[in-house]
Design an enzyme around this catalytic site. Structure first.
Site, short mmCIF file in Angstrom:
data_model
loop_
_atom_site.label_atom_id
_atom_site.label_comp_id
_atom_site.label_asym_id
_atom_site.label_seq_id
_atom_site.Cartn_x
_atom_site.Cartn_y
_atom_site.Cartn_z
N SER A 119 7.10 -5.80 4.46
CA SER A 119 7.72 -7.01 3.93
C SER A 119 9.23 -6.96 4.12
O SER A 119 9.89 -7.99 4.03
CB SER A 119 7.46 -7.13 2.43
OG SER A 119 6.10 -7.15 2.17
N GLU A 154 4.82 -13.88 10.78
CA GLU A 154 6.13 -13.67 11.40
C GLU A 154 5.99 -12.57 12.45
O GLU A 154 5.47 -11.49 12.14
CB GLU A 154 7.17 -13.27 10.34
CG GLU A 154 7.52 -14.40 9.39
CD GLU A 154 8.39 -13.96 8.21
OE1 GLU A 154 9.08 -14.82 7.67
OE2 GLU A 154 8.37 -12.77 7.83
N ASN A 192 10.68 -13.64 3.19
CA ASN A 192 11.00 -12.74 2.08
C ASN A 192 12.48 -12.74 1.73
O ASN A 192 12.86 -12.30 0.65
CB ASN A 192 10.51 -11.32 2.36
CG ASN A 192 9.13 -11.14 1.77
OD1 ASN A 192 8.83 -11.68 0.71
ND2 ASN A 192 8.28 -10.41 2.45
P1 NAI Z 1 -1.68 -2.21 -1.71
O1 NAI Z 1 -1.04 -1.30 -2.68
O2 NAI Z 1 -2.59 -3.26 -2.21
O3 NAI Z 1 -2.47 -1.38 -0.57
C1 NAI Z 1 -1.92 -0.30 0.11
C2 NAI Z 1 -3.07 0.57 0.60
O4 NAI Z 1 -2.56 1.57 1.49
C3 NAI Z 1 -3.79 1.31 -0.52
O5 NAI Z 1 -5.18 1.02 -0.46
C4 NAI Z 1 -3.51 2.79 -0.26
O6 NAI Z 1 -4.59 3.64 -0.60
C5 NAI Z 1 -3.25 2.78 1.25
N1 NAI Z 1 -2.41 3.87 1.74
C6 NAI Z 1 -1.26 4.34 1.22
N2 NAI Z 1 -0.75 5.30 2.03
C7 NAI Z 1 -1.61 5.43 3.07
C8 NAI Z 1 -1.63 6.24 4.24
N3 NAI Z 1 -0.66 7.13 4.50
N4 NAI Z 1 -2.67 6.10 5.11
C9 NAI Z 1 -3.66 5.21 4.87
N5 NAI Z 1 -3.69 4.42 3.79
C10 NAI Z 1 -2.66 4.51 2.89
O7 NAI Z 1 -0.45 -2.85 -0.89
P2 NAI Z 1 -0.38 -4.27 -0.14
O8 NAI Z 1 0.04 -5.30 -1.10
O9 NAI Z 1 -1.64 -4.46 0.64
O10 NAI Z 1 0.84 -4.02 0.85
C11 NAI Z 1 0.69 -3.33 2.07
C12 NAI Z 1 1.86 -3.66 2.98
O11 NAI Z 1 1.89 -5.08 3.22
C13 NAI Z 1 3.23 -3.30 2.40
O12 NAI Z 1 4.06 -2.89 3.45
C14 NAI Z 1 3.70 -4.63 1.82
O13 NAI Z 1 5.10 -4.73 1.73
C15 NAI Z 1 3.15 -5.61 2.84
N6 NAI Z 1 2.93 -6.98 2.37
C16 NAI Z 1 2.43 -7.24 1.13
C17 NAI Z 1 2.21 -8.55 0.72
C18 NAI Z 1 1.62 -8.85 -0.62
O14 NAI Z 1 1.61 -10.04 -1.02
N7 NAI Z 1 1.10 -7.88 -1.36
C19 NAI Z 1 2.52 -9.69 1.62
C20 NAI Z 1 2.94 -9.30 2.94
C21 NAI Z 1 3.18 -7.99 3.28
#
Ligand code: NAI
Length: 287
Positions: A119, A154, A192
């Site tokens: 993000s 994006e 963002n």
């Molecule tokens: P989340 O916390 O829901 O999921 C992250 C997942 O990554 C977890 O299931 C965790 O177990 C896994 N994980 C962590 N380290 C890992 C590794 N080394 N190898 C494999 N799996 C690993 O987070 P979310 O919300 O899905 O965010 C993920 C990415 O997307 C971040 O970079 C965030 O900034 C970005 N993002 C989030 C948005 C949102 O609305 N939540 C929107 C757009 C982008």
């Protein structure tokens, strides 16, 4: 460009939605997470969502059966090395992401495109973790939540990313049901950066935890601004932890300009493990 084989790393809020969307485009998708429980939960939720779409007659049984076959959960060391595209959607932590990119660079074939759904972290900065050759095929692909529904993606060009690759990705998403936008590699990209104030100002207006006031602000912005969700509802959907990390990194990137400053309440909620909908407790409670 013809993207057929996709690896999605991170099966949380975003990764599971992104994997589902690619499978709906009839791509072969391998979904990876370092938590096996999370992987199983994500797969079950995707299947449930597809079954509901059949009930609503938005998809047919045969389409869903095909999608179910196309989406597999795996550990990283078992995914296809010659995949077309990797989408990284793990925790918003720069060092953890960079360590992962270093491993991915060694693992995947030279033609594989490696992308990040970050993000807020600059694509050029993250690409330091990969070889000079891979930098040309390292790009930002920023999806929005929920990834199956939100149209915008994006496409972010890092300093060394091949410009033609970005154009090809733009065209590929454009040919599917997405609305791509080419973005500069600047902090927060387009949405963002603009959206920081959509969260920051309401937090400063309410200032202390007061559910009635939060509901009022949410309602006003929906009624008057025409937004589908109010800022507090949206922060709960995004994840307070994710939103707080993004706020901090954009604030740092703009030399701590006060307009981007995080609010104490965000920090407090993260410390109390109140992450929003995913932990059933954020600004509001969920069952
Ligand atoms: P989340 O916390 O829901 O999921 C992250 C997942 O990554 C977890 O299931 C965790 O177990 C896994 N994980 C962590 N380290 C890992 C590794 N080394 N190898 C494999 N799996 C690993 O987070 P979310 O919300 O899905 O965010 C993920 C990415 O997307 C971040 O970079 C965030 O900034 C970005 N993002 C989030 C948005 C949102 O609305 N939540 C929107 C757009 C982008």
């Amino acid at each position: 460009m013809n993207l057929k084989k996709i690896v999605v790393i991170g099966a949380g809020t975003m990764g599971s939605g992104i994997a589902q969307w690619f499978a709906q485009q009839m791509c072969f998708v391998e979904l990876v997470d370092n938590s096996e429980d999370q992987l199983k939960k994500a797969l079950a939720e995707i299947h449930k969502s597809w079954d509901k779409l059949v009930e609503k007659e938005k998809l047919t049984n045969s389409q869903v059966n095909q999608m179910k076959k196309l989406l597999e959960i795996k550990s990283l060391n078992l995914v296809s090395k010659d995949t077309d595209l990797v989408v990284e959607a793990i925790i918003e932590n720069l060092e953890i992401k960079k360590t992962l990119f270093q491993d991915l660079d060694h693992y995947f074939a030279p033609h594989t495109i490696i992308s990040s759904n970050t993000s807020s972290f600059p694509i050029t900065l993250m690409s330091e973790a990969v070889s000079a050759e891979r930098k040309k095929r390292f790009v930002g692909l920023h999806f929005f939540n929920p990834a199956t529904i939100m149209k915008l993606v994006e496409v972010i060009k890092g300093e060394k990313t091949d410009a033609k690759l970005c154009e090809d990705l733009y065209d590929w998403f454009d040919s599917k049901d997405k609305k791509p936008a080419l973005s500069k590699d600047s902090p927060g990209f387009i949405v963002n950066r603009v959206a920081r104030n959509f969260y920051g100002e309401p937090l400063r207006i309410v200032d202390v935890e007061d559910e009635a006031k939060m509901r009022e602000v949410d309602q006003i912005l929906k009624d008057v601004g025409g937004f589908k969700m109010g800022p507090f509802e949206l922060m709960d959907l995004i994840g307070i932890d994710v939103n707080y990390s993004v706020t901090c990194s954009v604030w740092e990137a703009y030399n701590r300009e006060s307009r981007f400053a995080p609010h104490e309440l965000q920090k407090k909620m993260v410390e109390e493990n109140r992450f929003g909908r995913k932990s059933k407790r954020g600004f509001y409670k969920y069952d």
